[in-house]
Scaffold this active site. Structure first.
Site: not given
Ligand code: NDP
Ligand code: DGY
Length: 321
Positions: A156-158, A178, A237-239, A268, A286, A288
């Site tokens: 996705g975006r990140i 997905r 860096t997801s969850r 956490e 945390h 990110g």
């Molecule tokens: P996006 O929605 O842009 O990207 C998420 C990606 O995950 C999509 O490509 C989606 O694609 C994919 N995805 C969804 N479900 C699944 C699955 N079951 N298996 C594999 N891939 C899957 O979100 P962002 O990139 O903006 O952010 C992603 C995550 O990063 C956030 O939800 C957050 O939890 C975490 N985050 C953490 C931060 C930190 O401080 N550490 C900061 C910011 C974000 P598709 O559904 O087509 O598969």
């Molecule tokens: C998010 O945006 O999901 C992060 O965990 C905090 O920036």
């Protein structure tokens, strides 16, 4: 109408100004994660709640706020802390902060990858412990990234921003999710769509960028870790709960994978003590999105979501749109 806007923890002034332009703003003075009963008390009478990742926003919070509640603006892109269905049933808008934090989070993910593969944490600890050392040919050797494969879970975006950085370091990209992304994005990143299993089998580094959902909870479990190469590293860096942390600590302890770098944790803010004893682990709290610019942009976007909904114009970044 004088709107009552409750902000659960301090946020940058620019966002508060935006909120004050439409209503009376109450920032919770504790400035720490609130216990459930404190949160219920704080939100009473709110028309809008600005929440943080550590706030559990569920039906009970909404009931405590009262029937006038219109919007919950989460200052994060991830919203696994919000019971979106419970809020939708009550017709309350929920918003997040996508996009504005993608570069900062990707920078951190890539920084963690470098820290791990070039053993920067270990090197720092060595010097800080005042241990005598000298340069020699095989001293603290890491591994290079050029020509290696980065497996992105969730392009996705990140995930895309991380892949972009990895390309600049000469890495090949595989990804899973997905759905396949737009072919133009695949071409621009040279990214190859594979199954999770194939990604785990082939990648030299696995970087997690999917949201936390029921489908991704413990996506990286014992079996997944066993599939990874013994030379491979994991960056999360997801969850935290996307990884089974106990299984990870075991895999790292027996060196069935080479290392892990973690920004997020299963429980956490607690960090599994076993992880802290391992040299092949990098841990940060945390961070990110933790740049001044990004946190300001996140808070301002959340505030604009609130003002948009209260003005009847709708949110800029509603969840589920
Ligand atoms: P996006 O929605 O842009 O990207 C998420 C990606 O995950 C999509 O490509 C989606 O694609 C994919 N995805 C969804 N479900 C699944 C699955 N079951 N298996 C594999 N891939 C899957 O979100 P962002 O990139 O903006 O952010 C992603 C995550 O990063 C956030 O939800 C957050 O939890 C975490 N985050 C953490 C931060 C930190 O401080 N550490 C900061 C910011 C974000 P598709 O559904 O087509 O598969
Ligand atoms: C998010 O945006 O999901 C992060 O965990 C905090 O920036």
């Amino acid at each position: 109408m004088q709107w009552r806007i409750v902000v659960t923890r301090s946020i940058p002034e620019a966002a508060l100004e935006e909120l004050r332009s439409v209503g009376e703003v109450h920032v919770c003075e504790q400035d720490r994660p609130l216990r459930a009963e404190e949160l219920h008390e704080a939100v009473r009478g709110a028309h809008a709640i600005v929440s943080m990742v550590h706030d559990r926003i569920d039906g009970a919070v909404v009931d405590a706020a009262g029937p006038q509640l219109r919007v919950v603006a989460n200052v994060a892109v991830g919203y696994d802390n919000v019971d979106v269905d419970a809020l939708a049933q009550r017709d309350i808008a929920v918003t997040n902060t996508p996009g504005v934090l993608a570069d900062a989070t990707a920078d951190l993910a890539f920084g963690l990858l470098l820290m791990l593969t070039r053993r920067l944490g270990e090197g720092e600890r060595l010097l800080r412990s005042r241990t005598p050392w000298s340069w020699h040919m095989s001293f603290m050797l890491g591994t290079g990234l050029q020509g290696k494969t980065l497996g992105v879970v969730g392009l996705g975006r990140i995930g895309q921003a991380v892949a972009h950085r990895a390309r600049a370091f000469g890495m090949e990209i595989t990804y899973t999710g997905r759905n396949r992304v737009d072919p133009d994005v695949e071409t621009a990143l040279g990214a190859r769509y594979v199954s999770l299993e194939q990604l785990l089998d082939e990648a030299d580094a696995v970087s997690l960028h999917c949201p936390l959902t029921e489908a991704t909870r413990h996506l990286v479990d014992e079996t997944a870790l066993e599939r990874m190469k013994s030379s491979a590293v994991l960056v999360n860096t997801s969850r935290g709960p996307v990884v089974d942390e106990q299984a990870l600590a075991r895999a790292l302890g027996r060196r069935s994978i080479a290392g892990a770098a973690l920004d997020v944790f299963e429980h956490e803010p607690t960090v599994q003590p076993d992880l802290l004893d391992l040299d092949n682990v990098v841990v940060v709290p945390h961070l990110g999105s933790a740049t001044t610019e990004t946190r300001t942009a996140m808070a301002v976007l959340a505030a604009r979501n609130v003002t948009g909904v209260l003005a009847g114009a709708g949110a800029h970044t509603p969840i589920g749109a």
